[in-house]
Design a protein around this motif. Structure first.
Motif, short mmCIF file in Angstrom:
data_model
loop_
_atom_site.label_atom_id
_atom_site.label_comp_id
_atom_site.label_asym_id
_atom_site.label_seq_id
_atom_site.Cartn_x
_atom_site.Cartn_y
_atom_site.Cartn_z
N ALA A 36 0.83 -1.20 0.00
CA ALA A 36 0.00 0.00 0.00
C ALA A 36 0.87 1.25 0.00
N LYS A 37 0.39 2.27 -0.70
CA LYS A 37 1.13 3.52 -0.72
C LYS A 37 0.17 4.67 -0.51
N GLU A 38 0.65 5.70 0.12
CA GLU A 38 -0.20 6.86 0.41
C GLU A 38 -0.38 7.68 -0.85
N VAL A 39 -1.64 7.99 -1.17
CA VAL A 39 -1.95 8.73 -2.38
C VAL A 39 -2.86 9.88 -2.01
N SER A 40 -2.62 11.03 -2.61
CA SER A 40 -3.48 12.18 -2.39
C SER A 40 -4.90 11.86 -2.82
N LEU A 41 -5.87 12.30 -2.04
CA LEU A 41 -7.27 12.06 -2.40
C LEU A 41 -7.59 12.64 -3.76
N LEU A 42 -7.11 13.85 -4.03
CA LEU A 42 -7.39 14.48 -5.32
C LEU A 42 -6.80 13.65 -6.46
N ASP A 43 -5.58 13.15 -6.27
CA ASP A 43 -4.97 12.33 -7.31
C ASP A 43 -5.71 11.01 -7.48
N SER A 44 -6.12 10.39 -6.39
CA SER A 44 -6.76 9.08 -6.48
C SER A 44 -8.11 9.16 -7.16
N LEU A 45 -8.81 10.29 -7.01
CA LEU A 45 -10.13 10.43 -7.63
C LEU A 45 -10.04 10.61 -9.13
N SER A 46 -8.85 10.78 -9.67
CA SER A 46 -8.68 10.90 -11.11
C SER A 46 -8.01 9.68 -11.71
N SER A 47 -7.71 8.67 -10.90
CA SER A 47 -6.93 7.52 -11.37
C SER A 47 -7.83 6.36 -11.75
N GLY A 48 -7.24 5.36 -12.38
CA GLY A 48 -7.98 4.18 -12.79
C GLY A 48 -7.76 2.99 -11.90
N GLU A 49 -7.14 3.17 -10.72
CA GLU A 49 -6.84 2.05 -9.84
C GLU A 49 -8.01 1.77 -8.91
#
Length: 243
Positions: A36-49
């Motif tokens: 697991a890795k820490e990801v910005s909420l803003l970045d994660s809401l635009s990703s395909g993961e």
């Protein structure tokens, strides 16, 4: 298409006349978890993961409710954490479907386009309490998903797991813990290596089988009087997220 695991599924999507995303799943006949890795909420809401969170021609139509900033029963504002979870659950469902057709790095959203106020980490919590912001996010996710699905290889087929909604006869898609408990995978996965299976909770609560309803001889009631139409080729499902 009822409760169960189904092979050779194609997926289509549209936005209906109420502005909700409608998914149609149609049956055609005939590893080690990353750290697991820490990801910005803003970045994660635009990703395909994906994070956090049987006869010929039979289909299941599932209509997903837009996000809500308030409780529909009481009108009270929903907690920020619940709103974020609803958005992430929705995104995870879309990512799971798209993952049958595309690698993660090809799944991209632009959910914040068209907003009057740009979203930042500082104002995110306040902005997510505004219904107009949530409506825009939902619309953008839905449109981006449909655009990506239109580019998908229609020759690729999926394996789909449908569960029954609790206290309902209707089928549903899981929307939580999808990384570990997926509801869809490519048919390229051999059945002996399939990750689709019903959980202990679903089995214990009878969500892995259709709801059985019998007539009451004392009242003359029957299935039709309890649920309306008793059989149909399409299961029309609404999924409220804040439960």
């Amino acid at each position: 298409m009822s409760v169960g695991i189904f092979d050779n599924i194609t997926t289509s999507a549209t936005i209906n006349d109420k502005g909700s995303l409608e998914l149609t799943f149609t049956q055609q006949t005939g590893e080690v978890q990353a750290e697991a890795k820490e990801v910005s909420l803003l970045d994660s809401l635009s990703s395909g993961e994906v994070v956090g969170g049987s006869g010929a021609g039979e289909n299941a139509r599932i209509t997903i409710f837009p996000f809500r900033s308030t409780n529909t029963s009481t009108g009270d504002a929903l907690p920020h954490e619940m709103i974020v979870q609803d958005i992430q659950n929705f995104q995870a469902q879309l990512n799971s479907i798209l993952g049958v057709y595309f690698p993660v790095d090809q799944i991209k959203y632009n959910p914040f386009r068209g907003l009057k106020t740009p979203i930042t980490n500082d104002n995110l919590q306040a902005e997510f309490q505004k219904q107009e912001v949530l409506d825009t996010l939902y619309k953008n996710y839905s449109e981006d998903f449909i655009a990506m699905m239109e580019k998908a290889d229609k020759g690729k087929l999926a394996r789909l797991l449908l569960v029954r909604r609790k206290n309902s006869k209707y089928t549903s898609l899981r929307n939580k813990f999808l990384k570990d408990q997926p509801f869809i995978e490519s048919m390229e996965v051999p059945v002996e290596k399939s990750r689709l299976k019903f959980t202990k909770f679903e089995k214990d609560n009878g969500l892995d089988k259709p709801l059985e309803v019998s007539a009451d001889p004392n009242t003359g009631g029957d299935v039709a009087s309890l649920f309306g139409e008793t059989s149909a080729p399409v299961a029309d499902v609404e999924l409220p997220f804040a439960q």
